[in-house]
Enzyme design. Structure first.
Site, PDB file in Angstrom:
ATOM      1  N   CYS A  11     -66.122 -47.606 -17.095  1.00 40.55           N
ATOM      2  CA  CYS A  11     -65.947 -46.247 -17.102  1.00 40.55           C
ATOM      3  C   CYS A  11     -67.182 -45.433 -16.436  1.00 40.55           C
ATOM      4  CB  CYS A  11     -66.048 -45.767 -18.567  1.00 40.55           C
ATOM      5  SG  CYS A  11     -67.486 -45.806 -19.529  1.00 40.55           S
ATOM      6  N   CYS A  82     -61.501 -44.762 -17.782  1.00 42.76           N
ATOM      7  CA  CYS A  82     -61.384 -43.380 -17.469  1.00 42.76           C
ATOM      8  C   CYS A  82     -60.843 -43.136 -16.133  1.00 42.76           C
ATOM      9  CB  CYS A  82     -62.732 -42.541 -17.754  1.00 42.76           C
ATOM     10  SG  CYS A  82     -63.830 -42.880 -16.465  1.00 42.76           S
ATOM     11  N   CYS A  89     -63.295 -47.165  -8.548  1.00 45.85           N
ATOM     12  CA  CYS A  89     -63.663 -48.502  -9.045  1.00 45.85           C
ATOM     13  C   CYS A  89     -64.413 -49.114  -7.652  1.00 45.85           C
ATOM     14  CB  CYS A  89     -62.548 -48.994  -9.578  1.00 45.85           C
ATOM     15  SG  CYS A  89     -62.887 -50.914  -9.853  1.00 45.85           S
TER      16      CYS A  89
END
Length: 138
Positions: A11, A82, A89
């Site tokens: 996250c 999230c 990422c």
């Protein structure tokens, strides 16, 4: 005996949702080797520690970290919790399965809470959603 699957919960700040997911994975899923990290590092959220303790899971020994601080970089699954983490990422080597399971951000939900109990209610709601997700995670 098969090796445990390495799962990264990611996250934004590794302060709340990913910490909860790691904690529930450790408590509920002996078949997993869980890790958590953030795109950034915000510190372990004390209200997350409180609501997880209420659920019988101690995450007080966990700490906030970025992906660069992880002891390994190859995972079987990477779960973003999230939208920001999903969109940002980082690249991981190997053939990790990418999963997005978005949950509301408890600190954002609790920002305008009129009491500690009201704030904790938001954390409990997200905690319970993450627990349900982890119980059925494949």
């Amino acid at each position: 005996m098969e090796p445990r699957k390495k799962v990264l919960f990611l996250c934004t700040g590794n302060s709340c949702r990913s910490q909860m997911a790691e904690g529930f994975a450790r408590a509920l899923r002996p078949d997993l080797e869980p890790y958590s990290a953030g795109v950034e590092k915000h510190g372990l959220n004390p209200l997350a520690v409180t609501v997880m303790a209420e659920a019988g899971v101690d995450i007080s020994g966990q700490w906030s970290k970025t992906v660069d601080e992880l002891p390994i970089q190859e995972f079987d699954s990477i779960v973003t919790l999230c939208g920001h983490a999903n969109e940002n990422c980082p690249y991981f080597p190997g053939n990790a399965r990418r999963i997005h399971a978005g949950f509301d951000d408890p600190p954002s939900l609790a920002r305008d809470a009129q009491s500690d109990e009201e704030a904790l209610g938001h954390y409990r709601k997200v905690r319970d959603e993450i627990k349900t997700f982890m119980a059925s995670f494949e």
